[in-house]
Design a protein around this motif. Sequence first.
Motif, PDB file in Angstrom:
ATOM      1  N   VAL A  94      44.314 -37.028 -22.119  1.00 40.95           N
ATOM      2  CA  VAL A  94      43.882 -35.776 -21.496  1.00 40.95           C
ATOM      3  C   VAL A  94      42.440 -35.946 -21.011  1.00 40.95           C
ATOM      4  CG1 VAL A  94      43.525 -33.299 -21.827  1.00 40.95           C
ATOM      5  CG2 VAL A  94      45.327 -34.478 -23.122  1.00 40.95           C
ATOM      6  N   PHE A  95      42.238 -35.789 -19.711  1.00 40.57           N
ATOM      7  CA  PHE A  95      40.899 -35.890 -19.132  1.00 40.57           C
ATOM      8  C   PHE A  95      40.413 -34.497 -18.752  1.00 40.57           C
ATOM      9  CE2 PHE A  95      42.765 -40.041 -18.559  1.00 40.57           C
ATOM     10  CZ  PHE A  95      41.706 -40.927 -18.737  1.00 40.57           C
ATOM     11  N   VAL A  96      39.198 -34.183 -19.149  1.00 41.67           N
ATOM     12  CA  VAL A  96      38.643 -32.856 -18.886  1.00 41.67           C
ATOM     13  C   VAL A  96      37.672 -32.932 -17.706  1.00 41.67           C
ATOM     14  CG1 VAL A  96      37.385 -30.907 -19.901  1.00 41.67           C
ATOM     15  CG2 VAL A  96      38.814 -32.350 -21.357  1.00 41.67           C
ATOM     16  N   THR A  97      37.705 -31.922 -16.847  1.00 48.81           N
ATOM     17  CA  THR A  97      36.714 -31.855 -15.768  1.00 48.81           C
ATOM     18  C   THR A  97      36.443 -30.399 -15.409  1.00 48.81           C
ATOM     19  OG1 THR A  97      36.083 -32.776 -13.604  1.00 48.81           O
ATOM     20  CG2 THR A  97      38.357 -32.032 -13.829  1.00 48.81           C
ATOM     21  N   GLY A  98      35.555 -30.181 -14.446  1.00 47.82           N
ATOM     22  CA  GLY A  98      35.242 -28.826 -13.990  1.00 47.82           C
ATOM     23  C   GLY A  98      36.034 -28.490 -12.739  1.00 47.82           C
ATOM     24  N   ASN A  99      35.993 -27.236 -12.284  1.00 49.39           N
ATOM     25  CA  ASN A  99      36.841 -26.872 -11.152  1.00 49.39           C
ATOM     26  C   ASN A  99      36.147 -26.929  -9.795  1.00 49.39           C
ATOM     27  OD1 ASN A  99      35.434 -24.410 -11.489  1.00 49.39           O
ATOM     28  ND2 ASN A  99      37.131 -23.251 -10.628  1.00 49.39           N
ATOM     29  N   TYR A 100      35.091 -27.737  -9.698  1.00 51.85           N
ATOM     30  CA  TYR A 100      34.524 -28.080  -8.395  1.00 51.85           C
ATOM     31  C   TYR A 100      35.530 -29.046  -7.772  1.00 51.85           C
ATOM     32  CZ  TYR A 100      30.892 -29.948  -5.171  1.00 51.85           C
ATOM     33  OH  TYR A 100      30.150 -30.327  -4.096  1.00 51.85           O
ATOM     34  N   LYS A 101      35.956 -28.790  -6.551  1.00 50.51           N
ATOM     35  CA  LYS A 101      37.042 -29.604  -5.992  1.00 50.51           C
ATOM     36  C   LYS A 101      36.672 -31.084  -5.930  1.00 50.51           C
ATOM     37  CE  LYS A 101      40.376 -30.128  -2.286  1.00 50.51           C
ATOM     38  NZ  LYS A 101      39.980 -31.429  -1.776  1.00 50.51           N
ATOM     39  N   ALA A 190      33.297 -41.525 -12.404  1.00 55.54           N
ATOM     40  CA  ALA A 190      34.760 -41.530 -12.456  1.00 55.54           C
ATOM     41  C   ALA A 190      35.312 -42.911 -12.093  1.00 55.54           C
ATOM     42  CB  ALA A 190      35.324 -40.468 -11.517  1.00 55.54           C
ATOM     43  N   ALA A 191      34.608 -43.626 -11.234  1.00 54.41           N
ATOM     44  CA  ALA A 191      35.094 -44.936 -10.784  1.00 54.41           C
ATOM     45  C   ALA A 191      35.235 -45.933 -11.939  1.00 54.41           C
ATOM     46  CB  ALA A 191      34.143 -45.504  -9.731  1.00 54.41           C
ATOM     47  N   ASP A 192      34.540 -45.687 -13.062  1.00 57.21           N
ATOM     48  CA  ASP A 192      34.609 -46.600 -14.213  1.00 57.21           C
ATOM     49  C   ASP A 192      35.745 -46.256 -15.177  1.00 57.21           C
ATOM     50  OD1 ASP A 192      32.464 -48.179 -13.435  1.00 57.21           O
ATOM     51  OD2 ASP A 192      30.988 -46.905 -14.426  1.00 57.21           O
ATOM     52  N   ILE A 193      36.502 -45.191 -14.874  1.00 59.66           N
ATOM     53  CA  ILE A 193      37.515 -44.713 -15.825  1.00 59.66           C
ATOM     54  C   ILE A 193      38.575 -45.782 -16.119  1.00 59.66           C
ATOM     55  CG2 ILE A 193      39.468 -43.099 -16.075  1.00 59.66           C
ATOM     56  CD1 ILE A 193      37.662 -40.917 -14.958  1.00 59.66           C
ATOM     57  N   LYS A 194      38.989 -46.495 -15.092  1.00 53.37           N
ATOM     58  CA  LYS A 194      40.021 -47.509 -15.290  1.00 53.37           C
ATOM     59  C   LYS A 194      39.572 -48.568 -16.304  1.00 53.37           C
ATOM     60  CE  LYS A 194      43.820 -48.901 -12.418  1.00 53.37           C
ATOM     61  NZ  LYS A 194      44.556 -47.690 -12.705  1.00 53.37           N
ATOM     62  N   ASP A 195      38.352 -49.079 -16.114  1.00 50.68           N
ATOM     63  CA  ASP A 195      37.807 -50.077 -17.045  1.00 50.68           C
ATOM     64  C   ASP A 195      37.657 -49.488 -18.447  1.00 50.68           C
ATOM     65  OD1 ASP A 195      37.701 -51.897 -15.044  1.00 50.68           O
ATOM     66  OD2 ASP A 195      35.561 -51.592 -14.596  1.00 50.68           O
ATOM     67  N   PHE A 196      37.235 -48.222 -18.481  1.00 51.00           N
ATOM     68  CA  PHE A 196      37.048 -47.523 -19.754  1.00 51.00           C
ATOM     69  C   PHE A 196      38.381 -47.417 -20.503  1.00 51.00           C
ATOM     70  CE2 PHE A 196      37.432 -43.179 -21.612  1.00 51.00           C
ATOM     71  CZ  PHE A 196      36.511 -43.272 -22.635  1.00 51.00           C
ATOM     72  N   VAL A 197      39.442 -47.089 -19.794  1.00 56.10           N
ATOM     73  CA  VAL A 197      40.767 -46.978 -20.418  1.00 56.10           C
ATOM     74  C   VAL A 197      41.278 -48.358 -20.827  1.00 56.10           C
ATOM     75  CG1 VAL A 197      43.193 -46.365 -19.981  1.00 56.10           C
ATOM     76  CG2 VAL A 197      41.368 -44.815 -19.249  1.00 56.10           C
ATOM     77  N   ASP A 198      41.097 -49.336 -19.928  1.00 54.27           N
ATOM     78  CA  ASP A 198      41.564 -50.696 -20.218  1.00 54.27           C
ATOM     79  C   ASP A 198      40.880 -51.297 -21.443  1.00 54.27           C
ATOM     80  OD1 ASP A 198      43.263 -50.555 -18.113  1.00 54.27           O
ATOM     81  OD2 ASP A 198      42.029 -51.720 -16.722  1.00 54.27           O
ATOM     82  N   SER A 199      39.620 -50.897 -21.680  1.00 54.14           N
ATOM     83  CA  SER A 199      38.907 -51.470 -22.828  1.00 54.14           C
ATOM     84  C   SER A 199      39.083 -50.611 -24.075  1.00 54.14           C
ATOM     85  CB  SER A 199      37.427 -51.645 -22.496  1.00 54.14           C
ATOM     86  OG  SER A 199      36.860 -50.385 -22.243  1.00 54.14           O
TER      87      SER A 199
END
Lengths: 375, 100
Positions: A94-101, A190-199
């Motif tokens: 579950v990833f949390v964020t704000g409602n700015y598009k 946000a661009a680092d999320i993939k690496d963050f999940v992979d590690s």
Amino acid sequence: MHGKATKKITCDTRKELHAVLNLQSVGNMDIRTTPTPIIGQIETTSGTVAVLSTTWRWKDIWGSIKIRWSVGRMNYSVTPGLYAVGSPDQNSKVFVTGNYKLSVDHLRRALSGMNAWILVLNTKGINVWCAAGKKTFGTDELVRKIKFLDLAKIVTHRKIIVPQLGATGVSAHKIKEQTGFTVIYGPVRAADIKDFVDSGLKATPVMRTITFPLVERLKLIPVDLFYAKYYLLIIPSLFFIIAGLNSKGYSVDLAISNGVHAVVNLFAAYLSGCALTPALLPWIPFRRFSLKGIIIGLLTGILLFLAGFLGSSFLELISWFLMIGGISSFMAMNFTGSSTFTSLSGVQKEMKTALPLQITFAGIGLIGWIISRFM
Amino acid sequence: MNGLIYLKDVVTLELDAEKCNGCMMCTIVCPHEVFLVEDRKARIQNKDLCMECGACELNCPEDAIHVKSGVGCASGIINGILRGTEPTCDCSEPGGSSCC
């Protein structure tokens, strides 16, 4: 209850889906929503959840350009609530964020190829970091959403991933106390999320550190260009009118010839503070933004002098240097709000001396310039 | 951070190392690597890099960190002066001024 096969929906059902999502959202319903591309839906115990596309359409790219130029910037929002990417189930993250598009757009693009839930908090259309500073992206709102959506039934694990810059508003141990969910702080970008999940959900020190490279500074300049709003028209117009004054009365020819120079000088001063100084920020000496702005203003003034734009008399010349310095310094100081490394205490200290000086410079310069009309 | 450091010795950040339990949360939430944890005790290594965002104070379970947090934003401070309130940027209000 979870991850059923997604089905393509048509434009007709999209309206209906929006209605369902609207029912789910908590808080301000008066915010205008800018729909994100929905490519399907999933049934959960808490109702229907929209599946978001993980690619940007031209509309999304165009929207992200427009808001940088202050077009519709205050209404660029997504309806708060739960969304999905891919086909998430009870084990999905579950990833949390704000409602700015733009926040939602960056997150959904970064989650491309994953099955995950996106929990969009109601931050009144503001990005995560600014909203966290105001606590709208905060402990209370996150607890409210977790309980309202019954997140504990949608997923069986007890972890939520919150962007690190949201930590200014979220207290991890209080979330744990009040909901049982453990907050894991994800990377700054946000661009680092993939690496963050992979590690295995580990953010490296680089992922946790905020920088302020040239490209980021340039992106923020357009917003500041519109800082003065309608004054950008009113003040140059007044200078145009005053430029026609002379000891013999009023001359329209003079207004046009001198007025053009005056308007160029004013815009040059404004731009040297809100565009040139931010762009060159790390390479300009001094730590205070107001001093950086004075230096660039001085250089701009010298260029304008060489181009013959600062007038003929000594009084006019000095007056323009004072006005250009004051305006450039003020606009540069204003960029502290866009920067990623200035503290409230620091800006307060800087302003205590800078603001009176800026007003004095611009004020004396203006008076001097008006007097020089009659000499 | 390639030369981008703000004013020296102004930051209100304080750490009571006695209370620290070495949980590392401050090092996780700080966007400027202000803290360092050694032998299960935090210490402040780069005080001048602190931007007073307050994330460390909010996420310290032992209440060992204190900082007068706020936004280092000149137009926010001017808003505060004009309205007689604490510094506030009005980004959240439609039509508000454009900081952050």
